[in-house]
Design a protein around this motif. Structure first.
Motif, mmCIF file in Angstrom:
data_model
loop_
_atom_site.group_PDB
_atom_site.id
_atom_site.type_symbol
_atom_site.label_atom_id
_atom_site.label_comp_id
_atom_site.label_asym_id
_atom_site.label_seq_id
_atom_site.Cartn_x
_atom_site.Cartn_y
_atom_site.Cartn_z
ATOM 1 N N ILE A 128 40.852 33.656 34.022
ATOM 2 C CA ILE A 128 41.659 34.542 34.703
ATOM 3 C C ILE A 128 40.583 33.875 36.748
ATOM 4 O O ILE A 128 41.074 33.115 37.505
ATOM 5 C CB ILE A 128 42.336 35.448 35.741
ATOM 6 C CG1 ILE A 128 43.023 36.428 34.107
ATOM 7 C CG2 ILE A 128 42.840 36.292 37.077
ATOM 8 C CD1 ILE A 128 43.594 36.967 33.571
ATOM 9 N N VAL A 135 47.491 32.340 39.321
ATOM 10 C CA VAL A 135 47.116 33.270 37.969
ATOM 11 C C VAL A 135 49.087 34.139 37.575
ATOM 12 O O VAL A 135 48.746 35.124 38.105
ATOM 13 C CB VAL A 135 46.104 33.576 37.421
ATOM 14 C CG1 VAL A 135 46.065 33.606 36.277
ATOM 15 C CG2 VAL A 135 45.103 32.356 37.790
ATOM 16 N N THR A 137 49.858 35.487 33.443
ATOM 17 C CA THR A 137 49.060 35.764 32.492
ATOM 18 C C THR A 137 49.778 36.148 31.046
ATOM 19 O O THR A 137 50.732 36.542 31.429
ATOM 20 C CB THR A 137 48.054 37.448 32.100
ATOM 21 O OG1 THR A 137 48.624 38.506 32.721
ATOM 22 C CG2 THR A 137 46.295 36.651 33.565
#
Length: 251
Positions: A128, A135, A137
């Protein structure tokens, strides 16, 4: 400047279920071993790359402050505590709003946001941090409607979130091409657009979850990387905590 935001304001209802009132604890600082075997300490160490770490608390805030005061000085000096006085009547979005509001005062060029009841392996967390993009996740656990935050890509190739804050059944009313269990960790690179999403949240939806701010933000950007998290645990119960500690001990 890089800033990390960790939110730990919630009342930990599942974590403290069936526990007498006088024995209830703030989940983030709970330990059965030593003062470093807590969710917040382990996450603070991961976030120590940042120039400042904004920690938003609410429930048992005095206990959180006392814990922070006992940290080693190099870590404590990075931490900015923020009190959410609406932790008992507003959802998670207000904690993120307050954390972002504090972060913007430092004119950051990057903000990482992670929910404070997570444990993530170091290698995944590093991916990350290494990304030069926004980003989102995901983790590899099964998706259960009563606890998962769902991330999916719709028929316009846009990322979208779905979550039932009452921990009941979940309905996705759009067509989707792929679906993930969200890792509940994000990195934001376009601060001006993040400010707009935060302002919109306060003006229109301050009782909503943090996903409202995040969704408005990702709708406005295109430079997004999806990062999978190898080991990820959302600590909802004390049994979850013990499982997480066993990982730390193996390290």
């Amino acid at each position: 400047m890089k800033i990390a935001i960790i939110t730990v304001a919630g009342i930990s209802s599942r974590f403290n279920k069936d526990i007498p009132e006088e024995e209830k604890k703030l989940k983030a600082i709970y330990t059965e071993t030593d003062e470093k075997s807590t969710l917040i300490y382990q996450m603070l160490k991961k976030c120590s790359y940042a120039d400042q770490i904004v920690v938003v608390g609410g429930y048992k805030f005095d206990d959180l402050r006392a814990y922070m005061d006992g940290l080693e000085s190099d870590l404590r000096e990075k931490v900015q505590l923020v009190y959410n006085d609406r932790f008992s009547d507003l959802a998670s979005g207000y904690s993120l709003y307050l954390g972002l509001k504090e972060a913007f005062l430092k004119n950051p060029d990057e903000i990482l946001f992670v929910e404070g009841d997570l444990d993530i392996d170091d290698e995944s967390f590093g991916r990350i941090l290494d990304s030069d993009k926004n980003v989102l996740t995901y983790n590899y656990e099964p998706i259960y409607a009563n606890k998962a935050v769902v991330l999916y890509k719709d028929d316009r190739e846009k990322f979208c979130y779905a979550f039932n804050s009452s921990h009941g059944m979940l309905m996705i009313e759009k067509a989707f091409s792929c679906i993930f269990n969200s890792g509940q960790t994000w990195k934001f690179k376009d601060i001006d657009k993040l400010k707009l999403a935060n302002e919109k949240f306060f003006a229109e939806a301050k009782g909503d979850t943090n996903l409202k701010i995040i969704q408005d933000y990702i709708d406005s950007v295109t430079d997004i990387e999806l990062v999978g998290l190898g080991r990820w645990t959302n600590c909802n119960t004390r049994e979850d905590y013990r499982k997480i500690v066993s990982y730390w001990e193996e390290k």
